[in-house]
Design a protein around this motif. Structure first.
Motif, PDB file in Angstrom:
ATOM      1  N   ARG A 108      22.830  46.133  22.067  1.00  0.00           N
ATOM      2  CA  ARG A 108      23.680  45.709  20.948  1.00  0.00           C
ATOM      3  C   ARG A 108      23.206  46.371  19.668  1.00  0.00           C
ATOM      4  N   GLN A 109      24.007  46.287  18.645  1.00  0.00           N
ATOM      5  CA  GLN A 109      23.586  46.750  17.327  1.00  0.00           C
ATOM      6  C   GLN A 109      22.525  45.777  16.798  1.00  0.00           C
ATOM      7  N   GLN A 110      21.419  46.301  16.306  1.00  0.00           N
ATOM      8  CA  GLN A 110      20.330  45.431  15.863  1.00  0.00           C
ATOM      9  C   GLN A 110      19.409  46.181  14.917  1.00  0.00           C
ATOM     10  N   VAL A 111      18.617  45.405  14.162  1.00  0.00           N
ATOM     11  CA  VAL A 111      17.592  45.967  13.281  1.00  0.00           C
ATOM     12  C   VAL A 111      16.277  45.304  13.633  1.00  0.00           C
ATOM     13  N   VAL A 112      15.261  46.122  13.852  1.00  0.00           N
ATOM     14  CA  VAL A 112      13.934  45.627  14.206  1.00  0.00           C
ATOM     15  C   VAL A 112      12.998  45.864  13.030  1.00  0.00           C
ATOM     16  N   ASP A 113      12.191  44.846  12.727  1.00  0.00           N
ATOM     17  CA  ASP A 113      11.187  44.972  11.672  1.00  0.00           C
ATOM     18  C   ASP A 113       9.865  45.390  12.305  1.00  0.00           C
ATOM     19  N   LEU A 114       9.371  46.555  11.901  1.00  0.00           N
ATOM     20  CA  LEU A 114       8.126  47.089  12.436  1.00  0.00           C
ATOM     21  C   LEU A 114       7.113  47.159  11.297  1.00  0.00           C
ATOM     22  N   ALA A 115       6.428  46.017  11.075  1.00  0.00           N
ATOM     23  CA  ALA A 115       5.424  45.903  10.005  1.00  0.00           C
ATOM     24  C   ALA A 115       5.994  46.344   8.661  1.00  0.00           C
ATOM     25  N   GLY A 116       7.205  45.908   8.371  1.00  0.00           N
ATOM     26  CA  GLY A 116       7.824  46.220   7.089  1.00  0.00           C
ATOM     27  C   GLY A 116       8.765  47.401   7.117  1.00  0.00           C
ATOM     28  N   THR A 117       8.735  48.186   8.169  1.00  0.00           N
ATOM     29  CA  THR A 117       9.664  49.307   8.332  1.00  0.00           C
ATOM     30  C   THR A 117      10.839  48.843   9.178  1.00  0.00           C
ATOM     31  N   ARG A 118      12.042  48.983   8.656  1.00  0.00           N
ATOM     32  CA  ARG A 118      13.233  48.520   9.358  1.00  0.00           C
ATOM     33  C   ARG A 118      13.773  49.666  10.221  1.00  0.00           C
ATOM     34  N   ILE A 119      13.909  49.384  11.516  1.00  0.00           N
ATOM     35  CA  ILE A 119      14.405  50.375  12.478  1.00  0.00           C
ATOM     36  C   ILE A 119      15.756  49.895  12.991  1.00  0.00           C
ATOM     37  N   ALA A 120      16.818  50.641  12.674  1.00  0.00           N
ATOM     38  CA  ALA A 120      18.169  50.254  13.074  1.00  0.00           C
ATOM     39  C   ALA A 120      18.545  50.903  14.402  1.00  0.00           C
ATOM     40  N   PHE A 121      19.205  50.122  15.259  1.00  0.00           N
ATOM     41  CA  PHE A 121      19.695  50.597  16.547  1.00  0.00           C
ATOM     42  C   PHE A 121      21.197  50.359  16.628  1.00  0.00           C
ATOM     43  N   GLU A 122      21.915  51.362  17.089  1.00  0.00           N
ATOM     44  CA  GLU A 122      23.304  51.183  17.462  1.00  0.00           C
ATOM     45  C   GLU A 122      23.350  50.688  18.905  1.00  0.00           C
ATOM     46  N   ALA A 123      24.416  50.007  19.289  1.00  0.00           N
ATOM     47  CA  ALA A 123      24.600  49.618  20.682  1.00  0.00           C
ATOM     48  C   ALA A 123      24.650  50.876  21.545  1.00  0.00           C
ATOM     49  N   GLY A 124      23.839  50.919  22.584  1.00  0.00           N
ATOM     50  CA  GLY A 124      23.786  52.081  23.466  1.00  0.00           C
ATOM     51  C   GLY A 124      22.777  53.129  23.055  1.00  0.00           C
ATOM     52  N   GLU A 125      22.149  52.955  21.888  1.00  0.00           N
ATOM     53  CA  GLU A 125      21.135  53.918  21.438  1.00  0.00           C
ATOM     54  C   GLU A 125      19.843  53.688  22.233  1.00  0.00           C
ATOM     55  N   SER A 126      19.163  54.767  22.566  1.00  0.00           N
ATOM     56  CA  SER A 126      18.017  54.647  23.465  1.00  0.00           C
ATOM     57  C   SER A 126      16.710  55.081  22.808  1.00  0.00           C
ATOM     58  N   ILE A 127      15.627  54.607  23.403  1.00  0.00           N
ATOM     59  CA  ILE A 127      14.270  55.045  23.072  1.00  0.00           C
ATOM     60  C   ILE A 127      13.742  55.788  24.295  1.00  0.00           C
ATOM     61  N   HIS A 128      13.411  57.042  24.139  1.00  0.00           N
ATOM     62  CA  HIS A 128      12.818  57.791  25.248  1.00  0.00           C
ATOM     63  C   HIS A 128      11.332  57.428  25.298  1.00  0.00           C
ATOM     64  N   VAL A 129      10.908  56.824  26.425  1.00  0.00           N
ATOM     65  CA  VAL A 129       9.530  56.327  26.530  1.00  0.00           C
ATOM     66  C   VAL A 129       8.676  57.208  27.422  1.00  0.00           C
ATOM     67  N   SER A 130       9.231  57.699  28.503  1.00  0.00           N
ATOM     68  CA  SER A 130       8.405  58.463  29.437  1.00  0.00           C
ATOM     69  C   SER A 130       9.274  59.431  30.216  1.00  0.00           C
ATOM     70  N   ALA A 131       8.625  60.434  30.783  1.00  0.00           N
ATOM     71  CA  ALA A 131       9.299  61.397  31.643  1.00  0.00           C
ATOM     72  C   ALA A 131       8.350  61.757  32.772  1.00  0.00           C
ATOM     73  N   SER A 132       8.898  62.178  33.889  1.00  0.00           N
ATOM     74  CA  SER A 132       8.083  62.621  35.017  1.00  0.00           C
ATOM     75  C   SER A 132       8.657  63.930  35.547  1.00  0.00           C
ATOM     76  N   ARG A 133       7.986  65.005  35.181  1.00  0.00           N
ATOM     77  CA  ARG A 133       8.444  66.332  35.576  1.00  0.00           C
ATOM     78  C   ARG A 133       8.041  66.618  37.014  1.00  0.00           C
ATOM     79  N   LYS A 134       8.923  67.295  37.735  1.00  0.00           N
ATOM     80  CA  LYS A 134       8.669  67.705  39.106  1.00  0.00           C
ATOM     81  C   LYS A 134       8.520  69.224  39.144  1.00  0.00           C
ATOM     82  N   PHE A 135       7.677  69.708  40.060  1.00  0.00           N
ATOM     83  CA  PHE A 135       7.304  71.114  40.052  1.00  0.00           C
ATOM     84  C   PHE A 135       7.668  71.807  41.351  1.00  0.00           C
TER      85      PHE A 135
END
Length: 306
Positions: free
Chosen positions: A244-271
């Motif tokens: 959903r659309q939301q705003v997160v408070d990160l120690a005083g820094t406001r981080i806005a998210f649109e619905a469907g917006e993602s955070i890339h956390v990890s990747a696993s490359r194959k060789f």
């Protein structure tokens, strides 16, 4: 408050697209969840790599000189490593390196009981950065050990930097590297999106950690987990998607998210063997030999200084 975690999170979440570094996944709870992942039926990587170690442990540890030290990066519970240690009666020391201090020291205490004649010298550290190896093993002939296809969790630049850093260790003789192979897309995705949701909890735990250690107010239930195959980059991408659309408070820094917006956390490359050879060659190593499991799904390579 963890200043480094906070600064890193603010920088990553203020960027576009939003990111969080996977190194922050491994607090105590995260390490416990990852150990659960390795036992899941979909997560073939651990079974395949363990199979290689069971068959070839003697051959691999013989690559470490007598009186030498085995340096493991991102050691976790050191479960697979015991297959090497059981066969390595000629080793003087084992140095497990992990970012989670409490988890590392509990594991080291357990290993001291299992291997009373082997010096266990734990090192709390971030393997993505240059490491000051413990003085007791500084002059030992040494071989690095980086199993689990963790090399695939690093971007190409970070993977190259890690291998280059290891290449500068004093009296380094080689490097044992586990890596996952390119294969069927369905099998790959299932390994990172298990039916029990353990991987989703593992990735989502990073928000719980941010709340606890930085005072952020993430609602973990307002994010869903997503794993997708990125064919162009030959990797699985793992994201947390805002529901959903939301705003997160990160120690005083406001981080806005649109619905469907993602955070890339990890990747696993194959060789492929060729892509791995190109990576290690650019970091001062050469691919000496490669061992694979019976299904040709996973591989362990031994690298020597170029």
């Amino acid at each position: 408050m963890s200043t480094e975690l906070l600064e890193d999170a603010i920088a990553g979440l203020s960027a576009s697209p939003k990111t969080l570094s996977p190194k922050w996944l491994y607090d105590e709870r995260g390490s416990e969840l990852f150990e659960q992942i390795t036992e899941l039926p979909e997560y073939y990587l651990t079974r395949a790599e363990t199979g290689i170690l069971e068959v070839h442990a003697g051959k691999l540890v013989d690559l470490v000189p007598a009186g030498g030290a085995l340096i493991e990066l991102g050691s976790g519970a050191s479960v697979k490593t015991r297959l090497l240690l059981d066969a390595a009666t000629h080793l003087d020391a084992y140095v497990p390196v992990d970012i989670s201090a409490d988890f590392l020291h509990r594991t080291a205490d357990d290993l001291r009981g299992r291997y009373p004649d082997l010096r266990i010298v734990p090192l709390v550290g971030d393997f993505s950065q240059p490491l000051d190896l413990p003085q007791p093993v500084m002059d030992h002939p040494k071989v690095g050990f980086f199993p689990g296809s963790t090399i695939g969790n690093l971007g190409p630049r970070a993977a190259r930097a890690l291998l280059r850093n290891a290449r500068t260790w004093r009296n380094v003789q080689g490097f044992i590297l586990g890596f996952d192979l390119v294969k069927n897309q369905r099998e790959l995705v299932a390994a990172y999106d298990d039916a029990r949701g353990v991987t989703a909890r593992f990735i989502g735990n990073i928000l719980v950690r941010l709340n606890r250690e930085t005072g952020a107010n993430f609602d973990p239930e307002a994010f869903s987990y997503e794993a997708r195959w990125n064919a162009e980059a030959t990797r699985i991408d793992m994201r947390l998607v805002s529901t959903r659309q939301q705003v997160v408070d990160l120690a005083g820094t406001r981080i806005a998210f649109e619905a469907g917006e993602s955070i890339h956390v990890s990747a696993s490359r194959k060789f492929t063997p060729d892509s791995l050879a190109a990576l290690v060659g650019s970091a001062g190593w050469k691919l000496d030999r490669t061992l694979t499991d019976a299904g040709n799904r996973f591989a362990i390579a031994f690298l020597t200084p170029a």
